[in-house]
Design a protein around this motif. Structure first.
Motif, mmCIF file in Angstrom:
data_model
loop_
_atom_site.group_PDB
_atom_site.id
_atom_site.type_symbol
_atom_site.label_atom_id
_atom_site.label_comp_id
_atom_site.label_asym_id
_atom_site.label_seq_id
_atom_site.Cartn_x
_atom_site.Cartn_y
_atom_site.Cartn_z
ATOM 1 N N ALA A 205 -29.939 -22.151 72.519
ATOM 2 C CA ALA A 205 -29.804 -23.413 73.260
ATOM 3 C C ALA A 205 -30.218 -23.246 74.724
ATOM 4 C CB ALA A 205 -28.371 -23.930 73.178
ATOM 5 N N GLY A 206 -30.146 -22.015 75.239
ATOM 6 C CA GLY A 206 -30.591 -21.775 76.620
ATOM 7 C C GLY A 206 -29.441 -21.742 77.603
ATOM 8 N N PRO A 207 -29.771 -21.621 78.887
ATOM 9 C CA PRO A 207 -28.708 -21.542 79.906
ATOM 10 C C PRO A 207 -28.059 -22.900 80.162
ATOM 11 C CG PRO A 207 -30.892 -21.239 80.903
ATOM 12 C CD PRO A 207 -31.124 -21.480 79.455
ATOM 13 N N PRO A 208 -26.801 -22.911 80.625
ATOM 14 C CA PRO A 208 -26.161 -24.170 80.999
ATOM 15 C C PRO A 208 -26.838 -24.741 82.252
ATOM 16 C CG PRO A 208 -24.571 -22.345 80.890
ATOM 17 C CD PRO A 208 -25.926 -21.750 80.795
ATOM 18 N N PRO A 209 -26.847 -26.038 82.518
ATOM 19 C CA PRO A 209 -26.147 -27.035 81.711
ATOM 20 C C PRO A 209 -26.965 -27.559 80.521
ATOM 21 C CG PRO A 209 -27.041 -28.059 83.679
ATOM 22 C CD PRO A 209 -27.368 -26.597 83.783
ATOM 23 N N ALA A 210 -28.304 -27.344 80.513
ATOM 24 C CA ALA A 210 -29.098 -27.905 79.406
ATOM 25 C C ALA A 210 -28.637 -27.323 78.063
ATOM 26 C CB ALA A 210 -30.579 -27.631 79.635
ATOM 27 N N GLY A 211 -28.341 -26.025 78.045
ATOM 28 C CA GLY A 211 -27.904 -25.389 76.804
ATOM 29 C C GLY A 211 -26.607 -25.987 76.286
ATOM 30 N N LEU A 212 -25.705 -26.260 77.211
ATOM 31 C CA LEU A 212 -24.425 -26.865 76.821
ATOM 32 C C LEU A 212 -24.652 -28.256 76.226
ATOM 33 C CD1 LEU A 212 -22.086 -26.018 79.815
ATOM 34 C CD2 LEU A 212 -21.631 -25.483 77.434
ATOM 35 N N VAL A 213 -25.559 -28.999 76.854
ATOM 36 C CA VAL A 213 -25.824 -30.367 76.374
ATOM 37 C C VAL A 213 -26.411 -30.319 74.969
ATOM 38 C CG1 VAL A 213 -27.223 -32.436 76.771
ATOM 39 C CG2 VAL A 213 -26.122 -31.294 78.698
ATOM 40 N N LYS A 214 -27.411 -29.437 74.770
ATOM 41 C CA LYS A 214 -28.054 -29.363 73.451
ATOM 42 C C LYS A 214 -27.056 -28.952 72.375
ATOM 43 C CE LYS A 214 -31.876 -27.116 75.006
ATOM 44 N NZ LYS A 214 -32.953 -26.142 74.854
ATOM 45 N N ALA A 215 -26.296 -27.898 72.668
ATOM 46 C CA ALA A 215 -25.339 -27.408 71.674
ATOM 47 C C ALA A 215 -24.289 -28.473 71.366
ATOM 48 C CB ALA A 215 -24.676 -26.130 72.179
ATOM 49 N N THR A 216 -23.795 -29.130 72.414
ATOM 50 C CA THR A 216 -22.765 -30.153 72.213
ATOM 51 C C THR A 216 -23.330 -31.327 71.406
ATOM 52 O OG1 THR A 216 -21.746 -29.523 74.291
ATOM 53 C CG2 THR A 216 -21.104 -31.660 73.392
ATOM 54 N N ALA A 217 -24.580 -31.707 71.709
ATOM 55 C CA ALA A 217 -25.189 -32.827 70.980
ATOM 56 C C ALA A 217 -25.224 -32.520 69.479
ATOM 57 C CB ALA A 217 -26.599 -33.087 71.510
ATOM 58 N N GLY A 218 -25.711 -31.329 69.129
ATOM 59 C CA GLY A 218 -25.846 -30.989 67.714
ATOM 60 C C GLY A 218 -24.502 -30.790 67.032
ATOM 61 N N ILE A 219 -23.656 -29.988 67.668
ATOM 62 C CA ILE A 219 -22.385 -29.626 67.021
ATOM 63 C C ILE A 219 -21.468 -30.840 66.907
ATOM 64 C CG2 ILE A 219 -20.296 -28.221 67.255
ATOM 65 C CD1 ILE A 219 -22.059 -26.070 68.637
ATOM 66 N N PRO A 239 -20.820 -14.634 77.384
ATOM 67 C CA PRO A 239 -20.262 -15.212 76.144
ATOM 68 C C PRO A 239 -18.906 -15.895 76.334
ATOM 69 C CG PRO A 239 -20.423 -12.811 75.988
ATOM 70 C CD PRO A 239 -21.148 -13.217 77.225
ATOM 71 N N VAL A 240 -18.191 -15.507 77.395
ATOM 72 C CA VAL A 240 -16.914 -16.180 77.678
ATOM 73 C C VAL A 240 -17.150 -17.686 77.879
ATOM 74 C CG1 VAL A 240 -15.076 -16.377 79.417
ATOM 75 C CG2 VAL A 240 -15.714 -14.135 78.527
ATOM 76 N N GLU A 241 -18.320 -18.019 78.456
ATOM 77 C CA GLU A 241 -18.681 -19.440 78.631
ATOM 78 C C GLU A 241 -18.817 -20.119 77.278
ATOM 79 O OE1 GLU A 241 -19.315 -21.258 81.571
ATOM 80 O OE2 GLU A 241 -18.228 -19.523 82.331
ATOM 81 N N GLU A 242 -19.375 -19.394 76.312
ATOM 82 C CA GLU A 242 -19.547 -19.951 74.960
ATOM 83 C C GLU A 242 -18.181 -20.261 74.343
ATOM 84 O OE1 GLU A 242 -23.478 -17.433 73.533
ATOM 85 O OE2 GLU A 242 -21.628 -17.208 72.420
ATOM 86 N N ALA A 243 -17.282 -19.288 74.464
ATOM 87 C CA ALA A 243 -15.958 -19.464 73.855
ATOM 88 C C ALA A 243 -15.225 -20.637 74.502
ATOM 89 C CB ALA A 243 -15.151 -18.176 73.989
ATOM 90 N N ARG A 244 -15.310 -20.697 75.831
ATOM 91 C CA ARG A 244 -14.645 -21.796 76.551
ATOM 92 C C ARG A 244 -15.210 -23.138 76.116
ATOM 93 N NH1 ARG A 244 -14.770 -19.291 82.069
ATOM 94 N NH2 ARG A 244 -12.854 -18.096 81.987
ATOM 95 N N ALA A 245 -16.538 -23.204 76.039
ATOM 96 C CA ALA A 245 -17.180 -24.469 75.671
ATOM 97 C C ALA A 245 -16.756 -24.877 74.258
ATOM 98 C CB ALA A 245 -18.698 -24.335 75.758
ATOM 99 N N GLY A 246 -16.739 -23.926 73.357
ATOM 100 C CA GLY A 246 -16.358 -24.227 71.971
ATOM 101 C C GLY A 246 -14.940 -24.762 71.887
ATOM 102 N N ARG A 247 -14.079 -24.095 72.591
ATOM 103 C CA ARG A 247 -12.665 -24.477 72.594
ATOM 104 C C ARG A 247 -12.501 -25.882 73.212
ATOM 105 N NH1 ARG A 247 -7.870 -22.859 70.225
ATOM 106 N NH2 ARG A 247 -6.701 -24.601 71.038
#
Ligand code: SF4
Length: 403
Positions: A205-219, A239-247
């Protein structure tokens, strides 16, 4: 909250996945797996950030040997990520991992796939079939005329057929792509075809914030359709950012019980009495590691703040260089502007321990309400009802248009 698709349940260590169990958050370590202490440090940080299951690469013998030391000391179950060498899958199982991820695009010999599945069957270990758009089996790419949702799903179904040949059924599947609509289509197709739990993700998905937006859109699109049993944000970040975002996503969708602060803040406007962005960021940082399942508001002005955030457990609004604290919309205290964040933390901890009623009871609400009313009317006197000066702008616009 959402009707979830019924799936077969598997267990990754002690963590259930599918079959109506809570949706889990996954991430992957970025250390060399052979670096036992470094990897464990990252795993502990991931677990603290809300990660339920972690994946470590097992790409060489030293990594498998590292896993043998990491697994018994890890606070969460470990999945070994296997790409080209099926022997690494066998070695990881020997090391005691709680599950495997196989990429069918990279391990293609049926006898190798079946050897791994037979061993996993005997050890009762689950395997994720991790189809990845970027490493799809070239023959499927050709057959489908490129990377399509149907091609990715066919790759997963082929792997399932090999697994079934050796009577192996502890399966979880992902069909990730970096293209969000493609990934969504592939998961929808897959959800109609199998009963196995699905692991959702937008790959690379790439670096935040674009990566966060893409991942959130799909998931989240899929989660809101009831599809998905476990999720991973694939971010180019710690990866801590990934876990936080998921949670945070699961908590925001009401799919996991809230464990952390839900910080809401007004977008700020001409009426703001403080730098809302700065105070909200400082508050976010102050609450980052505190496990307080409360909704907390940071509002730019006392004129509208307490009313607009009246549903929040606790909030603060600025006025006349002071912070007006409110609990469930009731003014409870006034603090100097420089102490707003500290006061929020102190009141949040009190509410977490004693509840909002006790917080209101301990406050001198009459005094706080009087002070808030005074600051509110002073600000209204200064800025009027039209703090953004929209009225005079409208007069100018009308003049420009009619000229
Ligand atoms: S009116 Fe007050 S609370 Fe609303 S956006 Fe403006 S500053 Fe924030």
């Amino acid at each position: 909250m959402y009707e979830r698709r019924h799936t077969q349940q598997i267990s990754v260590g002690k963590v259930p996945v599918g079959g109506g169990s809570p949706i889990t958050v996954q991430s992957m370590t970025t250390t060399k797996t052979a670096d036992v202490e470094g990897t464990l440090q990252q795993i502990y940080a991931l677990a603290a950030a809300g990660c339920d299951i972690v994946r470590c690469t097992c790409n060489e013998q030293e990594a498998a040997e590292g896993l043998a030391q990491i697994v018994p000391r890890s606070p969460i179950p470990i999945i070994a990520d296997i790409h080209h060498q099926y022997k690494m899958a066998l070695a990881a199982m020997e090391a005691g991992v709680h599950g495997l991820r196989l990429n069918p695009g990279n391990i293609r010999k049926p006898e190798h796939i079946k050897a791994v599945a037979s061993e996993a069957r005997d050890r009762c270990l689950p395997i994720r079939i991790g189809v990845n758009g970027g490493s799809l089996d070239p023959s499927l790419y050709e057959k489908h005329g490129g990377l399509t949702a149907a091609a990715m799903v066919e790759s997963a179904l082929q792997e399932i057929a090999y697994f079934h040949e050796v009577d192996f059924d502890l399966i979880k599947i992902s069909v990730k792509a970096s293209n969000v609509p493609l990934m969504v289509d592939a998961y929808r197709l897959l959800a109609d075809a199998v009963k196995y739990p699905l692991h959702l993700g937008v790959t690379e998905a790439g670096p935040p914030p674009a990566g966060l937006v893409k991942a959130t859109a799909g998931i989240s699109t899929l989660l809101l359709e009831g599809i998905g049993d476990t999720i991973r944000y694939s971010l180019t970040a710690d990866p801590v950012e990934e876990a936080r975002a998921g949670r945070q996503l699961l908590e925001a969708l009401g799919l996991r019980e809230r464990k952390n602060v839900d910080l809401i803040a007004c977008p700020s406007c001409g009426r703001a009495e403080i730098d809302v962005i700065d105070v909200a960021n400082r508050a976010m940082k102050a609450f980052e590691d505190k496990k307080l399942p409360l909704q907390i508001a940071v509002m730019g002005c006392v004129v509208n703040g307490p009313g607009e955030a009246r549903e929040a457990d606790l909030g603060i609004a600025a006025g006349n260089k002071r912070g007006h604290l409110f609990v469930k919309g009731r003014n409870v205290a006034v603090v100097p502007e420089s102490e707003m964040v500290e006061a929020l933390v102190e009141w949040a901890e009190f509410i977490h321990e004693h509840g909002t009623d006790a917080a209101i009871a301990r406050a001198d609400t009459k005094l706080a309400e009087r002070e808030a009313a005074r600051d509110r009317s002073q600000l209204l006197d200064e800025k009027g009802a039209d703090a953004n000066d929209a009225g005079s702008k409208i007069v100018e616009i009308r003049k420009t248009v009619s000229d």
